[in-house]
Design a protein around this motif. Structure first.
Motif, short mmCIF file in Angstrom:
data_model
loop_
_atom_site.label_atom_id
_atom_site.label_comp_id
_atom_site.label_asym_id
_atom_site.label_seq_id
_atom_site.Cartn_x
_atom_site.Cartn_y
_atom_site.Cartn_z
N THR A 73 43.43 39.77 20.44
CA THR A 73 42.60 40.39 21.48
C THR A 73 41.64 41.41 20.85
O THR A 73 40.46 41.46 21.20
N HIS A 78 33.66 27.72 22.47
CA HIS A 78 32.99 28.98 22.79
C HIS A 78 31.65 28.59 23.41
O HIS A 78 30.76 28.09 22.73
N LEU A 98 37.91 31.85 16.15
CA LEU A 98 37.43 33.16 15.69
C LEU A 98 36.95 33.07 14.24
O LEU A 98 35.91 33.65 13.90
N ILE A 158 33.57 38.68 22.00
CA ILE A 158 33.90 37.44 22.70
C ILE A 158 34.74 37.77 23.91
O ILE A 158 35.77 38.43 23.81
N ASP A 159 34.30 37.30 25.06
CA ASP A 159 35.03 37.50 26.30
C ASP A 159 35.85 36.25 26.60
O ASP A 159 35.43 35.13 26.29
N GLN A 160 37.01 36.43 27.19
CA GLN A 160 37.88 35.30 27.53
C GLN A 160 37.13 34.29 28.43
O GLN A 160 37.37 33.09 28.34
N ARG A 204 42.70 29.38 18.86
CA ARG A 204 42.00 30.66 18.97
C ARG A 204 41.71 31.26 17.60
O ARG A 204 40.61 31.74 17.35
N ARG A 219 40.55 41.39 17.75
CA ARG A 219 39.56 40.64 16.96
C ARG A 219 38.48 40.05 17.87
O ARG A 219 37.30 40.07 17.52
N MET A 220 38.88 39.54 19.04
CA MET A 220 37.91 39.01 19.99
C MET A 220 36.97 40.12 20.46
O MET A 220 35.77 39.91 20.59
N LYS A 221 37.53 41.28 20.71
CA LYS A 221 36.72 42.42 21.15
C LYS A 221 35.72 42.82 20.08
O LYS A 221 34.55 43.08 20.38
N LEU A 249 35.30 31.21 26.91
CA LEU A 249 36.07 30.15 26.28
C LEU A 249 36.45 29.07 27.28
O LEU A 249 36.84 29.37 28.41
#
Length: 84
Positions: A7, A46, A73, A15-17, A69, A9-11, A20
């Protein structure tokens, strides 16, 4: 990689959920009856970048979701590094 690390790393990548799209299919290869009955292969896309990855390494859908995931990323980071 722990869920909280993913989470974070996505931030960091912005990248927002909601960006995806996740689809499931039956895996191929070894795994016995499980791969014939259960949709364990995971394809993760993505949407803003169009980057897509598939994970079907495990007989477990949950593990394949996590692997997809991580790979997505990695692919997004790699694509961004090539643009720099």
């Amino acid at each position: 990689m722990a869920e909280s690390d993913m989470t974070e790393r996505m931030k960091q990548l912005g990248i927002d959920q909601a960006d995806l799209e996740e689809t499931f299919a039956r895996s191929s290869g070894p795994g016995g009856q499980n791969v014939n009955k259960v949709s364990t292969a995971v394809t993760l896309r993505h949407l803003p970048s169009g980057i897509s990855v598939t994970a079907q390494d495990s007989r477990s859908q949950a593990i394949n979701r996590k692997l997809a995931r991580e790979r997505l990323l990695d692919a997004i980071e790699s694509a961004r590094d090539q643009l720099r």
